[in-house]
Design a protein around this motif. Structure first.
Motif, short mmCIF file in Angstrom:
data_model
loop_
_atom_site.label_atom_id
_atom_site.label_comp_id
_atom_site.label_asym_id
_atom_site.label_seq_id
_atom_site.Cartn_x
_atom_site.Cartn_y
_atom_site.Cartn_z
N THR A 50 6.52 6.90 9.16
CA THR A 50 6.64 6.60 7.08
C THR A 50 5.87 5.46 7.17
O THR A 50 5.03 5.33 6.52
CB THR A 50 7.79 6.80 6.85
N ASP A 51 5.98 4.52 8.34
CA ASP A 51 5.12 2.90 7.84
C ASP A 51 3.62 3.79 8.19
O ASP A 51 2.77 3.26 7.38
CB ASP A 51 5.68 1.89 8.97
N GLY A 69 7.23 -1.28 6.09
CA GLY A 69 8.61 -1.91 7.50
C GLY A 69 9.18 -1.17 6.68
O GLY A 69 9.98 -1.87 5.36
N HIS A 70 10.76 -0.48 7.25
CA HIS A 70 11.56 0.16 6.14
C HIS A 70 12.83 0.01 6.80
O HIS A 70 13.71 0.71 6.63
CB HIS A 70 11.24 0.92 4.88
N THR A 146 11.86 -3.40 0.94
CA THR A 146 12.39 -3.82 2.09
C THR A 146 11.13 -4.82 3.01
O THR A 146 11.98 -5.84 3.06
CB THR A 146 13.16 -2.19 2.85
N SER A 147 10.05 -4.32 3.18
CA SER A 147 9.42 -5.52 3.50
C SER A 147 9.76 -5.90 5.14
O SER A 147 9.73 -6.84 5.65
CB SER A 147 8.48 -6.17 2.64
N THR A 148 10.46 -5.08 5.56
CA THR A 148 10.63 -5.43 7.10
C THR A 148 10.11 -6.12 7.90
O THR A 148 10.62 -6.66 9.26
CB THR A 148 12.15 -4.32 7.57
N PHE A 149 8.31 -6.08 8.08
CA PHE A 149 7.79 -6.15 8.88
C PHE A 149 7.95 -7.78 8.47
O PHE A 149 6.27 -8.79 8.94
CB PHE A 149 5.93 -5.54 9.44
N SER A 150 8.05 -8.64 8.13
CA SER A 150 8.35 -10.25 7.96
C SER A 150 9.79 -10.55 8.30
O SER A 150 10.20 -10.53 8.10
CB SER A 150 8.08 -10.50 6.40
N GLU A 151 9.45 -11.97 9.01
CA GLU A 151 9.93 -12.84 9.45
C GLU A 151 11.40 -12.72 8.15
O GLU A 151 12.91 -12.73 8.60
CB GLU A 151 9.74 -14.05 10.09
#
Ligand SMILES: NC(=O)C1=CN([C@@H]2O[C@H](COP(=O)(O)OP(=O)(O)OC[C@H]3O[C@@H](n4cnc5c(N)ncnc54)[C@H](OP(=O)(O)O)[C@@H]3O)[C@@H](O)[C@H]2O)C=CC1
Ligand SMILES: N[C@@H](CCC(=O)N[C@@H](CSC=O)C(=O)NCC(=O)O)C(=O)O
Ligand SMILES: [Zn+2]
Ligand SMILES: [Zn+2]
Length: 378
Positions: A50-51, A69-70, A146-151
């Motif tokens: 899905t990304d 990112g999720h 969510t935006s998990t592609f960030s530290e």
């Protein structure tokens, strides 16, 4: 207390500036959490199809620039006013389907689709209508809440669950989407029955997790269907009893192949690709009178499904599922516990482990059909 509390944090993130372009590793500013929000340090994130679908511009809700990112796992850095369910230091998994426990959807046992913040989530902002991310003077959109592609990322408290601290986040992050979705699709949505005949289209992480769920439910025959012959072995490791490659029978529709293999069709079929052609094939491979087909794959913007209505008149049922039907905050901690007890495969889905500056490789591996799941570590 961390000395970052209440202050913006500068950190690395993979930014999608525009559709169809590789992600760009940038320094972004992540504002502190507002009331009802939580800022977390992302330890690891999976990369889900899905990304890729969103990056490729196929999502009607897709916005750019964005931090995608999720499928992440992280540790709470700080919390906004009124947050009670987590505190700094807790290990957490962000949830793109939240659970507020208050809305009509949360109160119904029939669905997991909490709608409390769905509108703002779809617009790429936090529930108060603003973003916590900036880069080079530009505001960045959030993704799936969510935006998990960030530290570091900020999520609504209702989009987060606390998990066992001993569980490795670089594995359990996958319970934030792919594994939970497929496993739940078989157990919660389709409700696969003991002895049943199942077929699963698309043997990525989602499809393999469906196979795992069908096996758990006691299915007697589980047919994996994929155009990539390399998926046959791994499918059998997850519980598939048969493998069919539609490319091996180019002159016969796959539905005919499956119907012949199963004495009239399957009790349960699952589509885990996102193609309307395979959605139709999966429905039409169901047994007359009772076969149930569950759509999991996300089709591109503008696509529509079709079949002859007689397929439904004669008893086949078309269903769909998001996040495998799990009511997220109450269920994901239990899935983590099942994994820790050895009752649920998770490590076996990780085919590649990458560093954040290699994140575009995760997309390349997926498109080349070489990965099951890439996990990116910060
Ligand atoms: N509903 C929900 O809640 C969720 C939906 N999704 C969706 O589920 C789908 C699967 O996700 P994911 O497992 O991450 O994806 P992957 O890309 O990892 O897996 C898809 C698999 O399908 C195979 N495939 C492609 N075309 C065909 C075809 N015509 N016939 C048979 N097999 C085919 C691919 O083969 P190859 O190896 O050659 O590429 C690949 O093995 C996506 O659409 C994703 O967006 C994901 C998570 C949650
Ligand atoms: N934004 C899209 C919808 C994309 C979509 O279907 N997302 C799935 C999860 S896919 C995960 O990898 C989902 O759960 N959707 C539930 C929801 O409420 O969006 C669109 O506009 O169609
Ligand atoms: Zn996903
Ligand atoms: Zn709700």
């Amino acid at each position: 207390m961390a000395d970052t509390v209440g202050k913006p944090i500068e950190c690395r993130a993979a930014v999608a500036w525009e559709a169809k372009k590789p992600l760009s590793l940038e320094t972004v500013t992540v504002d502190p959490p507002k009331a009802g929000e939580v800022r977390l340090k992302v330890v690891a994130t999976g990369v889900c199809h899905t990304d890729a679908y969103t990056l490729d511009g196929f999502d009607p809700e897709g916005l750019f620039p964005v931090i995608l990112g999720h499928e992440g796992g992280g540790i709470v850095e700080s919390v906004g006013d009124g947050v009670t369910s987590v505190c700094p230091g807790d290990h957490v998994i962000p949830l793109y389907v939240p659970q507020c426990y208050e809305c009509k959807f949360c109160k119904s046992p029939k669905t997991n689709l909490c709608q409390k913040i769905r509108l703002t989530q779809g617009k790429g902002v936090m529930p108060d209508g603003t973003s916590r991310f900036t880069c080079k003077g530009k505001q960045l959109s959030h993704f799936m809440g969510t935006s998990t592609f960030s530290e570091y990322t900020v999520v609504a408290e209702i989009s987060l669950c606390k998990v066992a601290p001993e569980a490795p986040l670089d594995k359990t992050c996958l319970l934030g989407c792919g594994i939970s979705t497929g496993y739940g699709a078989a157990l919660n949505t389709a409700k696969v029955e003991p002895g049943s005949v199942c077929a699963v289209w698309g043997l990525g992480a989602v499809g393999l997790a469906v196979i795992m769920g069908c096996k758990k439910a006691g299915a007697s025959k589980i047919i994996g269907v994929d155009i990539n012959p390399d998926k046959a072995i791994i499918a059998s490791e997850f519980g598939a009893t048969d493998f069919v490659n539609p490319k091996d029978t180019p002159d016969k529709p796959i539905q005919q192949v499956i119907i012949e293999l199963t004495d009239g069709g399957c009790d349960f079929t699952f589509e885990c690709i996102g193609s309307v052609a395979t959605m139709r094939a999966a429905l039409e491979s169901c047994h007359k009178g009772w076969g149930v087909s569950t759509i999991i794959g996300v089709a591109a913007s503008g696509q529509e499904i079709s079949t002859k209505p007689f397929q439904l008149v004669t008893g086949r049922v078309w269903k769909g599922t998001a996040f495998g039907g799990w009511k997220s905050r109450e269920s994901v901690p239990k899935l983590v516990d099942s994994y820790m007890k050895g009752e649920l495969k998770v490590n076996e889905f990780v085919s590649h482990t990458l560093k954040i500056d290699e994140i575009n490789k995760a997309f390349d591996l997926m498109h080349a059909g070489e990965s099951i799941r890439s996990v990116v570590n910060f």
